[in-house]
Structures are given as C-alpha cells and as structure tokens.
Scaffold this active site. Sequence first.
Site, mmCIF file in Angstrom:
data_model
loop_
_atom_site.group_PDB
_atom_site.id
_atom_site.type_symbol
_atom_site.label_atom_id
_atom_site.label_comp_id
_atom_site.label_asym_id
_atom_site.label_seq_id
_atom_site.Cartn_x
_atom_site.Cartn_y
_atom_site.Cartn_z
ATOM 1 N N GLU A 50 0.875 -1.181 0.000
ATOM 2 C CA GLU A 50 0.000 0.000 0.000
ATOM 3 C C GLU A 50 0.903 1.219 0.000
ATOM 4 O OE1 GLU A 50 -3.165 -0.302 -0.238
ATOM 5 O OE2 GLU A 50 -3.420 -2.410 0.296
ATOM 6 N N CYS A 104 -1.891 9.076 3.729
ATOM 7 C CA CYS A 104 -1.816 8.658 2.331
ATOM 8 C C CYS A 104 -3.084 9.102 1.606
ATOM 9 C CB CYS A 104 -1.645 7.157 2.237
ATOM 10 S SG CYS A 104 -2.855 6.297 3.215
HETATM 11 P P1 NAD Z 1 8.709 4.412 4.096
HETATM 12 O O1 NAD Z 1 8.519 3.732 2.792
HETATM 13 O O2 NAD Z 1 9.854 5.323 4.251
HETATM 14 O O3 NAD Z 1 8.838 3.335 5.253
HETATM 15 C C1 NAD Z 1 7.859 2.329 5.452
HETATM 16 C C2 NAD Z 1 8.496 1.124 6.114
HETATM 17 O O4 NAD Z 1 9.419 0.505 5.211
HETATM 18 C C3 NAD Z 1 9.310 1.438 7.374
HETATM 19 O O5 NAD Z 1 9.043 0.450 8.341
HETATM 20 C C4 NAD Z 1 10.734 1.354 6.890
HETATM 21 O O6 NAD Z 1 11.639 1.050 7.893
HETATM 22 C C5 NAD Z 1 10.641 0.237 5.872
HETATM 23 N N1 NAD Z 1 11.722 0.174 4.875
HETATM 24 C C6 NAD Z 1 12.480 1.190 4.396
HETATM 25 N N2 NAD Z 1 13.352 0.734 3.475
HETATM 26 C C7 NAD Z 1 13.137 -0.592 3.354
HETATM 27 C C8 NAD Z 1 13.720 -1.619 2.554
HETATM 28 N N3 NAD Z 1 14.695 -1.361 1.677
HETATM 29 N N4 NAD Z 1 13.257 -2.875 2.680
HETATM 30 C C9 NAD Z 1 12.257 -3.156 3.550
HETATM 31 N N5 NAD Z 1 11.679 -2.226 4.334
HETATM 32 C C10 NAD Z 1 12.113 -0.966 4.245
HETATM 33 O O7 NAD Z 1 7.321 5.166 4.404
HETATM 34 P P2 NAD Z 1 6.929 6.079 5.653
HETATM 35 O O8 NAD Z 1 7.655 7.376 5.554
HETATM 36 O O9 NAD Z 1 7.023 5.325 6.920
HETATM 37 O O10 NAD Z 1 5.376 6.310 5.388
HETATM 38 C C11 NAD Z 1 4.871 7.318 4.579
HETATM 39 C C12 NAD Z 1 4.438 6.765 3.244
HETATM 40 O O11 NAD Z 1 3.490 5.740 3.441
HETATM 41 C C13 NAD Z 1 3.731 7.779 2.352
HETATM 42 O O12 NAD Z 1 4.182 7.625 1.046
HETATM 43 C C14 NAD Z 1 2.257 7.373 2.456
HETATM 44 O O13 NAD Z 1 1.467 7.764 1.355
HETATM 45 C C15 NAD Z 1 2.361 5.907 2.580
HETATM 46 N N6 NAD Z 1 1.167 5.335 3.199
HETATM 47 C C16 NAD Z 1 0.296 4.622 2.428
HETATM 48 C C17 NAD Z 1 -0.868 4.090 2.975
HETATM 49 C C18 NAD Z 1 -1.859 3.288 2.166
HETATM 50 O O14 NAD Z 1 -2.721 2.641 2.759
HETATM 51 N N7 NAD Z 1 -1.789 3.301 0.853
HETATM 52 C C19 NAD Z 1 -1.122 4.298 4.333
HETATM 53 C C20 NAD Z 1 -0.206 5.028 5.093
HETATM 54 C C21 NAD Z 1 0.936 5.530 4.517
#
Ligand code: NAD
Length: 514
Positions: A286, A320
């Site tokens: 997501e 999001c």
């Molecule tokens: P992010 O992608 O920076 O991090 C999300 C998670 O991924 C964290 O736990 C992080 O540690 C992990 N991560 C980072 N690099 C990784 C890798 N290489 N391999 C595996 N895991 C890794 O996102 P964020 O800043 O925490 O959240 C904000 C983003 O989330 C925004 O883009 C927002 O739109 C999106 N979001 C989407 C939804 C939805 O339902 N579509 C809901 C909430 C947030």
Amino acid sequence: EEKEGFVGVADTDFAEEERRKKSRLAFEGVRQELGKTYLPFLNGEYVNTTTFVDSLNPSRFSEVVGKIGLLSVEQAEEAMKFAKAAFPAWKKTPVKQRADILRQAGELMEERRAELSAWIVLEVGKPVKEADAEVSEAIDFCLYYAEEMERLDKGVIYDVVGETNRYIYQPKGIAVVISPWNFPLAIACGMTVAALVSGNCTLLKPAETSSVITAKFTEILIEAGIPKGVFQYVPGKGSQVGAYLVNHPDTHVIAFTGSQEVGCRIYAEAAILKPGQKHLKKVIAEMGGKNAIIVDESADLDQAVVGVVQSAFGYSGQKCSACSRVIVLEPIYDAFVERLVEATKSLNIGETELPSTQVGPVIDANSRDRILEYIQKGKEEAKVALELPAPTQGYFIGPVIFSEVPANGVIAQQEIFGPVLAVIRVQDFQEALEVANGTNYALTGGLYSRTPSHIEQAQAEFEVGNLYINRNITGAIVSRQPFGGFKLSGVGSKAGGPDYLLQFLEPRHITENI
Ligand code: NAD
C-alpha cells in the site's frame, strides 16, 4: 448486495468533561513513562540489542519518548527460525481460538484507549482527537478480521451425489509486516492481526520513528495470549532488517505500507527466487497518493471548503489519503480560493494534546526539510495564496496553499506528505477529470457537485481506489470504506474489506469419492 453486520467501536466524545479529564490524566501517566527502553520480542522473550535509537516527540525534541533497541540481522535470522518452529502448531490452532486472541487484543486496547492515544500524540505528533480515532480503527481491525476469518473458515461445499467437494483455506506460512509511522497503531495492527488470524506466524517491523507505539501493541498481543514465536516484534532499520526479511527464502507474505519508492523495491526483490525457496512470495504494498478533490460550479461551496481543509491539513497532510490537489472549475475558481484561504486561516495549529488542535508538527527533520523544499519549488511554479506561520519549537510547518498551479508541475505531481495544497484551475468538467487522473497514483479522490451527470461520470472515470462524493476524503472506516489504491498507489486488496484476508491464505480443494 448490501453489507450488513459489522459495526465498529465509537470514538471518544471529547465534548464530555469526564472524557477530557481522562485524556489529561493519561498524558500525565504517559509523561511519567517517557524515555524508557523498548526491546525486540523474539520467541516469547524480550532480547537485548547492541544498538539503540531515540524516538523523539516531534512537537518538543527535549522529550525522548522512548529508546528503541534495534534488531541485528543475525537476530532477524533467529526470529525467522522461531517463526518456522511455531508455525505447525499455529496452523492447527482452531480459528475460533485465533479469533478470540484478536478480540481480547481489541478489548485491551479499548481499556487502554486514552493511554494509547497519548502515546500516539507524543510519538508522532498526531492531534489527540485523530489519535483517538486511530485507536478505534485498530480495535475495529481486530474485531472485523476475527469475524472475517470465522466466515472464511466455513469454506465452500460443492457436494454432488457420490462425491464431496470442499473448498478450504490454509495459512501461507511466515508473514513479514512492514509498517509506516503515520498510522503507527492502526496500520501496524491491521496488517499484523490479519496475518495472525489467518494462521501465519508474523514478524512486525515498524517504522523507526514510531517503534514505541508498536512496542505497546506488542504488550497488548502478549497479554491477549499470542503464543511464543507466533508473533515477534522486530524493530530495526528498514534498509537492513526490513530488506533482510523481504529477501528471506522462508518469507511467504510481505504486507507493506509506506512510500512508493520502498514498495516498488520490495515488490521487485520479493519476486527473485532464492536458493532453497519452494514458493513465490505474495506482496501486498500500500503506497502513496497525490489525491485530488474536484469542485465544480454546482458544488455547495460551504461544504466543499470545509471538506478540502479537513482533507488537506488534518494531521498536517501526512495521510496517504490526504488531499494535495484541488481542481476547481473556472466559474467558481476565484470565489473558492478566497474562501479556502479564509477557512484555512482559522485552523488551530499547535499543542496536539488539546482536543481543539487541528494541525500539529510533521514527523521529523528529514520530512520538514523535504516539505520546505517543495514549498520553495511551489514558489517558482505557482502563486502563494496563503502561507501560515507555525510554532518555532518542534517540526511545525504552517499550512501553505498555492493557486494557479500547473497540472503537470512538480507540486501537482509528487507526493509531498505535508500541509501543502495545490489549487488547479480548469475550464470544464472533462478537463477536471483528466487532470485528476493525470498522475501515477490512484488512491483517494473527491468530488463536490450537485450535477447528477458529473457525479455519474466521476463514478465511472475518476481513477481512484476510494472515491468520496460530497464529503471529505480521509478517515476511512473498517468495513464501511474498505481502503486501498491501484496504479502506483499499491497492489493488494482493500484493508478492512471482504477480500483482505484472502491474501494471507492458500485456497485448497478436496474431492472425495464416497
Ligand atoms: P517508508 O517507505 O519510508 O517506510 C515504510 C516502512 O518501510 C518502514 O518500516 C521502513 O523502515 C521500511 N523500509 C524502508 N526501506 C526498506 C527496505 N529497503 N526494505 C524493507 N523495508 C524498508 O514510508 P513512511 O515514511 O514510513 O510512510 C509514509 C508513506 O506511506 C507515504 O508515502 C504514504 O502515502 C504511505 N502510506 C500509504 C498508505 C496506504 O494505505 N496506501 C497508508 C499510510 C501511509
């Protein structure tokens, strides 16, 4: 077909003095607990780590909310072994028993509602009313997925004379949950309990900036009776521990919510077959949005202004589902912008502990700097219609509205994830839809209109996972607005909806000649 049945829990009514008092007391209690250390939880025990990171209150950096012990890759490997060992028994555990653990977790969260909200407020800077609604969402996920798994467990019977035919579901195996910081409890909880109730052993890797709240969620699952090894809490660096678990040959399902960049990367890495791996991984990702609200010339402008302000600036635009573009038809453009600016000026910015606060800080220094860069970019591309001042302590950014934004401009195309709104002028409704659909994303969208033909056309052509007509576009409720997007906003079926658990299950069919 009409959906009946599931009814979620109620949010706190902060109009009642008793409730406000309970909330204040919860903050006092939580403040006494600040700065404690939280460790990973493997195979039924908290384990020590060699590295730690401080989780800070984004409203007040002097407050260390907690110290998080970060898992090493070697420990992640151990966690994987424990999960594998626990799987056979968990798979055989009756669904009723698994579902009851979720119900118990929901009950515990209800008991600790005010306290959990306070942790959310202090760790991620969410205004308390929204934090309270997030606790409700987490509880709803527990109650709803418990009910859903019991429904699916009945299977489907296709018997004919002389032959039984049974369609049943079994768990996939090991699930890795990787969660974002912006709904630190609800999203982490939703993905985790979905994986668990479906019978998968689950590892939860939270975002670094919200690991205290997920540690509280871990306490709740333990108290609810989750068996050892079945659920493990694995805080760590995403690029290290997260990536390790994604690439692990024993991982079956990855449930990720976060940025497009990381989601696409996980999708690609998970597709590579590793030595010894005898299955293909399922990825639920997501991701972000660049959500638009269209306001046409027949819209009720009072309603539209309120809806846009709430959708754009609630939790400082860090949802999001947040509105980051508003597409306005020529005949009402000037009037709309003027009223939007006036309404935004009246937002309460500041102390997130007060129920009256609507806009708090953004999550951290990186985020603040990125948003400020976009604001700078906006000043080159468009006109500043409003730039509000904000408190100087903490990572506060005052809401910014840009008008006359070109539809293909950077601030109209890229997810900013902050309190920045781009207003775009269009000549007619057809153009409005084209602009709305003209990004890589398809998450939420909105329309304010009293023209039936426009409403009908938007239903057919507005390319979003969740379309909201004549209301705000945030705040989806479990089993009422199942939530999720497509295009580059995500792959997977909607959270809080009837297809969600299927992603964690393997359907099997058994025929017996009798
Ligand atoms: P992010 O992608 O920076 O991090 C999300 C998670 O991924 C964290 O736990 C992080 O540690 C992990 N991560 C980072 N690099 C990784 C890798 N290489 N391999 C595996 N895991 C890794 O996102 P964020 O800043 O925490 O959240 C904000 C983003 O989330 C925004 O883009 C927002 O739109 C999106 N979001 C989407 C939804 C939805 O339902 N579509 C809901 C909430 C947030």
